[in-house]
Design an enzyme around this catalytic site. Sequence first.
Site, PDB file in Angstrom:
ATOM      1  N   HIS A  75       0.848  -1.208   0.000  1.00  7.26           N
ATOM      2  CA  HIS A  75       0.000   0.000   0.000  1.00  7.26           C
ATOM      3  C   HIS A  75       0.874   1.245   0.000  1.00  7.26           C
ATOM      4  O   HIS A  75       1.905   1.323   0.666  1.00  7.26           O
ATOM      5  CB  HIS A  75      -1.029  -0.018   1.126  1.00  7.26           C
ATOM      6  CG  HIS A  75      -0.526   0.095   2.526  1.00  7.26           C
ATOM      7  ND1 HIS A  75      -0.277   1.310   3.133  1.00  7.26           N
ATOM      8  CD2 HIS A  75      -0.264  -0.846   3.464  1.00  7.26           C
ATOM      9  CE1 HIS A  75       0.110   1.113   4.383  1.00  7.26           C
ATOM     10  NE2 HIS A  75       0.137  -0.195   4.612  1.00  7.26           N
ATOM     11  N   ASP A 187       5.932   2.521   6.804  1.00  5.25           N
ATOM     12  CA  ASP A 187       4.663   1.803   6.695  1.00  5.25           C
ATOM     13  C   ASP A 187       3.729   2.645   5.827  1.00  5.25           C
ATOM     14  O   ASP A 187       3.156   3.616   6.295  1.00  5.25           O
ATOM     15  CB  ASP A 187       4.089   1.594   8.095  1.00  5.25           C
ATOM     16  CG  ASP A 187       2.754   0.866   8.106  1.00  5.25           C
ATOM     17  OD1 ASP A 187       2.330   0.375   7.048  1.00  5.25           O
ATOM     18  OD2 ASP A 187       2.133   0.801   9.186  1.00  5.25           O
ATOM     19  N   GLU A 220      -5.097   1.760   2.602  1.00  8.69           N
ATOM     20  CA  GLU A 220      -5.003   0.613   3.509  1.00  8.69           C
ATOM     21  C   GLU A 220      -5.203   1.035   4.947  1.00  8.69           C
ATOM     22  O   GLU A 220      -5.879   0.350   5.733  1.00  8.69           O
ATOM     23  CB  GLU A 220      -3.649  -0.074   3.342  1.00  8.69           C
ATOM     24  CG  GLU A 220      -3.519  -1.416   4.082  1.00  8.69           C
ATOM     25  CD  GLU A 220      -3.011  -1.298   5.509  1.00  8.69           C
ATOM     26  OE1 GLU A 220      -3.000  -2.316   6.226  1.00  8.69           O
ATOM     27  OE2 GLU A 220      -2.627  -0.175   5.946  1.00  8.69           O
ATOM     28  N   GLU A 221      -4.613   2.159   5.313  1.00 10.39           N
ATOM     29  CA  GLU A 221      -4.642   2.585   6.709  1.00 10.39           C
ATOM     30  C   GLU A 221      -6.041   2.956   7.190  1.00 10.39           C
ATOM     31  O   GLU A 221      -6.269   3.070   8.397  1.00 10.39           O
ATOM     32  CB  GLU A 221      -3.697   3.781   6.914  1.00 10.39           C
ATOM     33  CG  GLU A 221      -2.226   3.486   6.669  1.00 10.39           C
ATOM     34  CD  GLU A 221      -1.600   2.573   7.710  1.00 10.39           C
ATOM     35  OE1 GLU A 221      -2.286   2.229   8.693  1.00 10.39           O
ATOM     36  OE2 GLU A 221      -0.430   2.208   7.545  1.00 10.39           O
ATOM     37  N   ASP A 243       3.811  -6.035   3.669  1.00  7.90           N
ATOM     38  CA  ASP A 243       3.634  -4.951   4.634  1.00  7.90           C
ATOM     39  C   ASP A 243       4.803  -4.989   5.606  1.00  7.90           C
ATOM     40  O   ASP A 243       5.777  -5.718   5.384  1.00  7.90           O
ATOM     41  CB  ASP A 243       2.292  -5.095   5.352  1.00  7.90           C
ATOM     42  CG  ASP A 243       1.655  -3.759   5.707  1.00  7.90           C
ATOM     43  OD1 ASP A 243       2.357  -2.909   6.291  1.00  7.90           O
ATOM     44  OD2 ASP A 243       0.466  -3.562   5.420  1.00  7.90           O
ATOM     45  N   HIS A 330       4.198   3.250  13.108  1.00  2.00           N
ATOM     46  CA  HIS A 330       3.302   4.405  13.198  1.00  2.00           C
ATOM     47  C   HIS A 330       3.927   5.525  14.022  1.00  2.00           C
ATOM     48  O   HIS A 330       3.266   6.147  14.873  1.00  2.00           O
ATOM     49  CB  HIS A 330       1.933   4.003  13.744  1.00  2.00           C
ATOM     50  CG  HIS A 330       1.051   3.376  12.702  1.00  2.00           C
ATOM     51  ND1 HIS A 330      -0.316   3.450  12.739  1.00  2.00           N
ATOM     52  CD2 HIS A 330       1.353   2.681  11.581  1.00  2.00           C
ATOM     53  CE1 HIS A 330      -0.826   2.815  11.692  1.00  2.00           C
ATOM     54  NE2 HIS A 330       0.181   2.331  10.980  1.00  2.00           N
TER      55      HIS A 330
END
Length: 363
Positions: A75, A187, A220-221, A243, A330
């Site tokens: 993603h 990410d 995606e998030e 991922d 994150h």
Amino acid sequence: MSLPDVLRDLLTTPGPSGREAAAANVWRAHAEKFAEVEKDTFGSSVARVAGTSTATGTSSGTAEGGVPSLAIVGHIDEIGLIVTHIDDKGFLRIASVGGQDPQQLVGQRVRILARDGEVRGVIGKKPIHLIEADERSRAAKIKELTIDIGAADKADALEVVRVGDVAVIDAEPIELRQGRFASRSMDNRIGSFVAYETARLVAEAGGAPGEVMGWAVTQEETGLAGAATTAHRVRPDIAVAVDVTFASDHPGVDVNDIGEHPLGSGPVIERGTPLHPWVTDALIETAEAEGIPHTLSATGRATGTDADAIQIAADGIATAVVSVPLRYMHSVVETAQVEDILNTAKLLAAFAQRLSADVDLLR
């Protein structure tokens, strides 16, 4: 080992969920050098490398009865912030795009993606001198934070920003020791880079038996939307979602909870309930045959990745998950090892070369 130029370009280009266009354009520009590239209304991208096999007759569970087509899916979006209100003094109230830890936001510089270009700001907080003792131990809440762009008042702020503008933390990648780098948006720019790099390696080798596609999917998030729509439209025979996963080698992490996946240990191949056992086993066999370091992880429920949307698209797609160990997920200092990223692409390119028309995906 240096950070690949393509990955650096992706890491330094903002693209929070729903506003991925700039990062997607960077990905497409690089992929167009070796593949046929397409995009859709969700902003997702597909880079196609044609297969070389003419086999047409014996495979079970593939669209054409030949060598299965393979999609490598990362993603392209990242977590971010969105402006929800501009107060009379010109401060911007914010909410999270994706999973933000408010403690990571205090004192950060930000890049706001506004109508006429980027606007710089900072996330301020009341100085410690003015914080009462009982407040000092309380965690900040995102609704208490504001972005300060230096505006004189609301009218001044409205000249450059508006409600609904999104922002990312302003942080460049930095090099650490042992081939490790820290950056925001690892990410999952790592996953979209691996999708790109796998397709590039296959193209460089003159192709693989079946069609190989790199996907850079959106949102995606915030709900796996790009993966769901792309899988429904393209319908590959096999998909591998790439991922990041939690590295196990930094303070505060318990390997009994997440398994043992330190930086430098290579790709993490996931086994479990939602994942296709033949694809997973074939990935493990490929890693062993190619001498690629790797670890295994397990899940008895959803993976929390794009695989969850892909595997139930159309009439079902044989799906696996391969991840790259990442520290401090994150956050603005997500940390990964370049060798792990490149080994993940090598694994998937080698897996593509091992596919044949006698693969049986039915179970």
